[in-house]
Design a protein around this motif. Structure first.
Motif, PDB file in Angstrom:
ATOM      1  N   ILE A  75       0.842  -1.203   0.000  1.00 38.51           N
ATOM      2  CA  ILE A  75       0.000   0.000   0.000  1.00 38.51           C
ATOM      3  C   ILE A  75       0.872   1.247   0.000  1.00 38.51           C
ATOM      4  O   ILE A  75       0.674   2.166  -0.802  1.00 38.51           O
ATOM      5  CB  ILE A  75      -0.970  -0.003   1.202  1.00 38.51           C
ATOM      6  CG1 ILE A  75      -1.974  -1.148   1.086  1.00 38.51           C
ATOM      7  CG2 ILE A  75      -1.694   1.348   1.315  1.00 38.51           C
ATOM      8  CD1 ILE A  75      -2.792  -1.399   2.350  1.00 38.51           C
ATOM      9  N   ILE A  95      -9.088  -1.578   2.403  1.00 37.22           N
ATOM     10  CA  ILE A  95      -8.036  -1.739   1.394  1.00 37.22           C
ATOM     11  C   ILE A  95      -7.211  -2.982   1.705  1.00 37.22           C
ATOM     12  O   ILE A  95      -6.909  -3.787   0.821  1.00 37.22           O
ATOM     13  CB  ILE A  95      -7.153  -0.475   1.320  1.00 37.22           C
ATOM     14  CG1 ILE A  95      -7.971   0.699   0.770  1.00 37.22           C
ATOM     15  CG2 ILE A  95      -5.912  -0.721   0.470  1.00 37.22           C
ATOM     16  CD1 ILE A  95      -7.316   2.058   0.960  1.00 37.22           C
ATOM     17  N   ALA A  98      -9.325  -6.160   0.865  1.00 31.33           N
ATOM     18  CA  ALA A  98      -9.419  -6.405  -0.578  1.00 31.33           C
ATOM     19  C   ALA A  98      -8.083  -6.854  -1.156  1.00 31.33           C
ATOM     20  O   ALA A  98      -8.029  -7.794  -1.969  1.00 31.33           O
ATOM     21  CB  ALA A  98      -9.911  -5.147  -1.287  1.00 31.33           C
ATOM     22  N   LEU A  99      -7.007  -6.215  -0.734  1.00 28.69           N
ATOM     23  CA  LEU A  99      -5.690  -6.593  -1.240  1.00 28.69           C
ATOM     24  C   LEU A  99      -5.340  -8.026  -0.821  1.00 28.69           C
ATOM     25  O   LEU A  99      -4.807  -8.802  -1.616  1.00 28.69           O
ATOM     26  CB  LEU A  99      -4.630  -5.611  -0.743  1.00 28.69           C
ATOM     27  CG  LEU A  99      -3.246  -5.745  -1.340  1.00 28.69           C
ATOM     28  CD1 LEU A  99      -3.292  -5.646  -2.859  1.00 28.69           C
ATOM     29  CD2 LEU A  99      -2.328  -4.670  -0.770  1.00 28.69           C
ATOM     30  N   ILE A 113     -12.728  -5.334  -5.328  1.00 25.32           N
ATOM     31  CA  ILE A 113     -12.909  -3.882  -5.291  1.00 25.32           C
ATOM     32  C   ILE A 113     -14.378  -3.536  -5.046  1.00 25.32           C
ATOM     33  O   ILE A 113     -14.686  -2.680  -4.213  1.00 25.32           O
ATOM     34  CB  ILE A 113     -12.366  -3.220  -6.575  1.00 25.32           C
ATOM     35  CG1 ILE A 113     -10.834  -3.330  -6.608  1.00 25.32           C
ATOM     36  CG2 ILE A 113     -12.801  -1.755  -6.651  1.00 25.32           C
ATOM     37  CD1 ILE A 113     -10.196  -2.834  -7.886  1.00 25.32           C
ATOM     38  N   ALA A 116     -15.230  -4.120  -1.415  1.00 26.87           N
ATOM     39  CA  ALA A 116     -14.616  -3.105  -0.555  1.00 26.87           C
ATOM     40  C   ALA A 116     -15.366  -1.777  -0.656  1.00 26.87           C
ATOM     41  O   ALA A 116     -15.611  -1.108   0.355  1.00 26.87           O
ATOM     42  CB  ALA A 116     -13.143  -2.919  -0.920  1.00 26.87           C
ATOM     43  N   VAL A 132     -11.266   4.390  -1.383  1.00 27.85           N
ATOM     44  CA  VAL A 132     -10.956   2.954  -1.421  1.00 27.85           C
ATOM     45  C   VAL A 132     -10.861   2.479  -2.865  1.00 27.85           C
ATOM     46  O   VAL A 132      -9.936   1.758  -3.238  1.00 27.85           O
ATOM     47  CB  VAL A 132     -12.012   2.151  -0.616  1.00 27.85           C
ATOM     48  CG1 VAL A 132     -11.890   0.663  -0.878  1.00 27.85           C
ATOM     49  CG2 VAL A 132     -11.882   2.449   0.871  1.00 27.85           C
ATOM     50  N   ASN A 133     -11.797   2.890  -3.698  1.00 31.71           N
ATOM     51  CA  ASN A 133     -11.780   2.518  -5.116  1.00 31.71           C
ATOM     52  C   ASN A 133     -10.501   3.005  -5.794  1.00 31.71           C
ATOM     53  O   ASN A 133      -9.840   2.242  -6.503  1.00 31.71           O
ATOM     54  CB  ASN A 133     -13.021   3.084  -5.815  1.00 31.71           C
ATOM     55  CG  ASN A 133     -13.170   2.563  -7.222  1.00 31.71           C
ATOM     56  OD1 ASN A 133     -12.960   1.392  -7.486  1.00 31.71           O
ATOM     57  ND2 ASN A 133     -13.541   3.447  -8.130  1.00 31.71           N
ATOM     58  N   LEU A 136      -7.329   1.122  -4.435  1.00 29.29           N
ATOM     59  CA  LEU A 136      -7.244  -0.246  -4.954  1.00 29.29           C
ATOM     60  C   LEU A 136      -6.924  -0.261  -6.446  1.00 29.29           C
ATOM     61  O   LEU A 136      -6.192  -1.132  -6.909  1.00 29.29           O
ATOM     62  CB  LEU A 136      -8.527  -1.006  -4.653  1.00 29.29           C
ATOM     63  CG  LEU A 136      -8.719  -1.372  -3.176  1.00 29.29           C
ATOM     64  CD1 LEU A 136     -10.124  -1.890  -2.920  1.00 29.29           C
ATOM     65  CD2 LEU A 136      -7.677  -2.401  -2.740  1.00 29.29           C
ATOM     66  N   LEU A 139      -3.288   0.029  -6.679  1.00 27.93           N
ATOM     67  CA  LEU A 139      -2.622  -1.184  -6.206  1.00 27.93           C
ATOM     68  C   LEU A 139      -2.636  -2.322  -7.216  1.00 27.93           C
ATOM     69  O   LEU A 139      -1.719  -3.149  -7.227  1.00 27.93           O
ATOM     70  CB  LEU A 139      -3.252  -1.651  -4.896  1.00 27.93           C
ATOM     71  CG  LEU A 139      -2.834  -0.850  -3.673  1.00 27.93           C
ATOM     72  CD1 LEU A 139      -3.825  -1.031  -2.549  1.00 27.93           C
ATOM     73  CD2 LEU A 139      -1.438  -1.272  -3.232  1.00 27.93           C
TER      74      LEU A 139
END
Length: 141
Positions: A75, A95, A98-99, A113, A116, A132-133, A136, A139
């Motif tokens: 991150i 995050i 989801a990751l 995604i 999340a 968050v969107n 991600l 990422l």
């Protein structure tokens, strides 16, 4: 419980990590699950929470927490202008979740995604879903 409900419980358990010593996370997660069961005793039939669900929530939460140094490093390297220490705790937890699902469970990126973002709408601030969107998206590039 359906997958979304289980994921929501995992989110809550991992979120608790931000407020407790990680040396005792197994006890904290067990206490969380026991408290949830006591509060939901009347709703257990409605929620269809099984012992398998509870074990999955516990195991997944503990595994995410054990991998936080690696997840946070990814991150911090990828999200420009933001470090995990500056992120809102709800956003950061989503995050991380989801990751973890993308990297360790091979969940499709879009599904992780979307889940999340959905949880960010429910638990975060007005700007959480967008943050968050965006984080991600960076990422997974």
């Amino acid at each position: 419980m359906n997958r979304h409900e289980v994921r929501k419980e995992v989110f809550k358990a991992v979120f608790m990590n931000e407020f407790h010593d990680t040396d005792d996370m197994e006890g904290v997660i067990s206490t969380f699950l026991q408290g949830r069961n006591n509060a939901e005793t009347e709703d257990l039939a409605k929620n269809n929470k099984t012992p398998e669900d509870e074990e999955y929530i516990k195991t997944k939460s503990e595994d995410i927490i054990s991998k936080l140094p690696e997840i946070d490093e990814l991150i911090n390297k990828s999200v420009d202008g933001w470090k995990t220490t500056r992120m809102a705790k709800v956003d950061l937890t989503l995050i991380r979740l989801a990751l973890y699902e993308i990297k360790y469970e091979s969940m499709p990126v879009g599904v992780a995604i979307n889940e999340a973002v959905s949880l960010a709408d429910e638990f975060g601030t007005d700007s959480s879903a967008g943050f968050v969107n965006g984080a991600l998206a960076k990422l997974v590039q």
